[in-house]
Design a protein around this motif. Structure first.
Motif, PDB file in Angstrom:
ATOM      1  N   VAL A   2      25.084 -44.812  -2.517  1.00 12.40           N
ATOM      2  CA  VAL A   2      23.727 -44.294  -2.687  1.00 12.40           C
ATOM      3  C   VAL A   2      23.756 -43.285  -3.828  1.00 12.40           C
ATOM      4  O   VAL A   2      24.584 -42.374  -3.829  1.00 12.40           O
ATOM      5  CB  VAL A   2      23.211 -43.619  -1.403  1.00 12.40           C
ATOM      6  N   GLY A  26      20.279 -47.836  -4.185  1.00 11.85           N
ATOM      7  CA  GLY A  26      21.313 -48.353  -3.303  1.00 11.85           C
ATOM      8  C   GLY A  26      20.669 -49.131  -2.180  1.00 11.85           C
ATOM      9  O   GLY A  26      19.641 -48.739  -1.642  1.00 11.85           O
ATOM     10  N   ARG A  27      21.288 -50.196  -1.820  1.00 11.50           N
ATOM     11  CA  ARG A  27      20.677 -51.115  -0.874  1.00 11.50           C
ATOM     12  C   ARG A  27      20.517 -50.534   0.517  1.00 11.50           C
ATOM     13  O   ARG A  27      19.649 -50.942   1.261  1.00 11.50           O
ATOM     14  CB  ARG A  27      21.511 -52.391  -0.793  1.00 11.50           C
ATOM     15  N   THR A  28      21.363 -49.575   0.871  1.00 10.72           N
ATOM     16  CA  THR A  28      21.357 -49.101   2.249  1.00 10.72           C
ATOM     17  C   THR A  28      20.680 -47.752   2.417  1.00 10.72           C
ATOM     18  O   THR A  28      20.855 -47.093   3.427  1.00 10.72           O
ATOM     19  CB  THR A  28      22.797 -48.989   2.767  1.00 10.72           C
ATOM     20  N   SER A  30      17.755 -46.827   3.213  1.00 12.19           N
ATOM     21  CA  SER A  30      16.875 -46.676   4.369  1.00 12.19           C
ATOM     22  C   SER A  30      17.641 -46.389   5.649  1.00 12.19           C
ATOM     23  O   SER A  30      17.064 -45.936   6.629  1.00 12.19           O
ATOM     24  CB  SER A  30      16.009 -47.913   4.545  1.00 12.19           C
ATOM     25  N   SER A  31      18.932 -46.632   5.674  1.00  6.24           N
ATOM     26  CA  SER A  31      19.706 -46.406   6.887  1.00  6.24           C
ATOM     27  C   SER A  31      20.320 -45.013   6.948  1.00  6.24           C
ATOM     28  O   SER A  31      21.017 -44.682   7.905  1.00  6.24           O
ATOM     29  CB  SER A  31      20.806 -47.452   7.005  1.00  6.24           C
ATOM     30  N   TYR A  32      20.075 -44.191   5.924  1.00  5.84           N
ATOM     31  CA  TYR A  32      20.654 -42.858   5.851  1.00  5.84           C
ATOM     32  C   TYR A  32      19.651 -41.791   6.257  1.00  5.84           C
ATOM     33  O   TYR A  32      18.471 -41.854   5.897  1.00  5.84           O
ATOM     34  CB  TYR A  32      21.132 -42.558   4.425  1.00  5.84           C
ATOM     35  N   TRP A  53      16.565 -41.344   9.649  1.00  9.96           N
ATOM     36  CA  TRP A  53      16.471 -42.525   8.797  1.00  9.96           C
ATOM     37  C   TRP A  53      15.115 -43.216   8.884  1.00  9.96           C
ATOM     38  O   TRP A  53      14.672 -43.843   7.929  1.00  9.96           O
ATOM     39  CB  TRP A  53      17.597 -43.503   9.108  1.00  9.96           C
ATOM     40  N   ASN A  77      11.855 -45.549  -1.744  1.00  9.72           N
ATOM     41  CA  ASN A  77      13.195 -44.956  -1.813  1.00  9.72           C
ATOM     42  C   ASN A  77      13.151 -43.512  -2.300  1.00  9.72           C
ATOM     43  O   ASN A  77      13.935 -43.118  -3.176  1.00  9.72           O
ATOM     44  CB  ASN A  77      14.115 -45.773  -2.713  1.00  9.72           C
ATOM     45  N   LYS A 100      25.127 -40.706   6.904  1.00  5.39           N
ATOM     46  CA  LYS A 100      24.881 -41.968   7.597  1.00  5.39           C
ATOM     47  C   LYS A 100      24.160 -41.769   8.921  1.00  5.39           C
ATOM     48  O   LYS A 100      23.334 -42.574   9.294  1.00  5.39           O
ATOM     49  CB  LYS A 100      26.211 -42.691   7.824  1.00  5.39           C
TER      50      LYS A 100
END
Length: 126
Positions: A2, A26-28, A30-32, A53, A77, A100
């Protein structure tokens, strides 16, 4: 991975407002969980706001509670920090941070952050 880039810092008079923005890539993303830290000259870096998140839960340090608001737009984002009633003691470099898990300010220790932005300077004149 990220990547975080802050913007919106500047000079403002006491009592004024600023809105900081953190653009994430960064693709992830939304999960952070996301947080905002600040570091004043000669002081340790401290967390001021955190958001989980989903954006459903926010938390603030006592020093900014009632004056600052953290929000996130998962589609764009971005994570923003609206800062109102700014005081000279709010002068600091403000950093965007991602981790995370979690979403409270207690979760956001300096050592517990997975990704940092480079920071943006906020100066509040009296």
């Amino acid at each position: 991975q990220v990547q975080l880039v802050e913007s919106g810092g500047g000079l403002v008079q006491a009592g004024g407002s600023l809105r900081l923005s953190c653009a994430a890539s960064g693709r992830t993303f939304s999960s952070y969980a996301m947080g905002w830290f600040r570091q004043a000259p000669g002081k340790e870096r401290e967390v001021v706001a955190a958001i989980n998140w989903t954006g459903s839960r926010t938390d603030y340090s006592d020093s900014v509670k009632g004056r600052f608001t953290i929000s996130r737009d998962i589609a764009k984002n971005t994570v923003d920090l609206q800062m109102n009633i700014l005081q000279p003691e709010d002068t600091a470099v403000y950093y965007c941070a991602a981790r995370k898990f979690g979403g409270s300010t207690k979760d956001f220790t300096v050592g517990g952050v997975d990704f940092w932005g480079k920071g943006t300077l906020v100066t509040v004149s009296s």
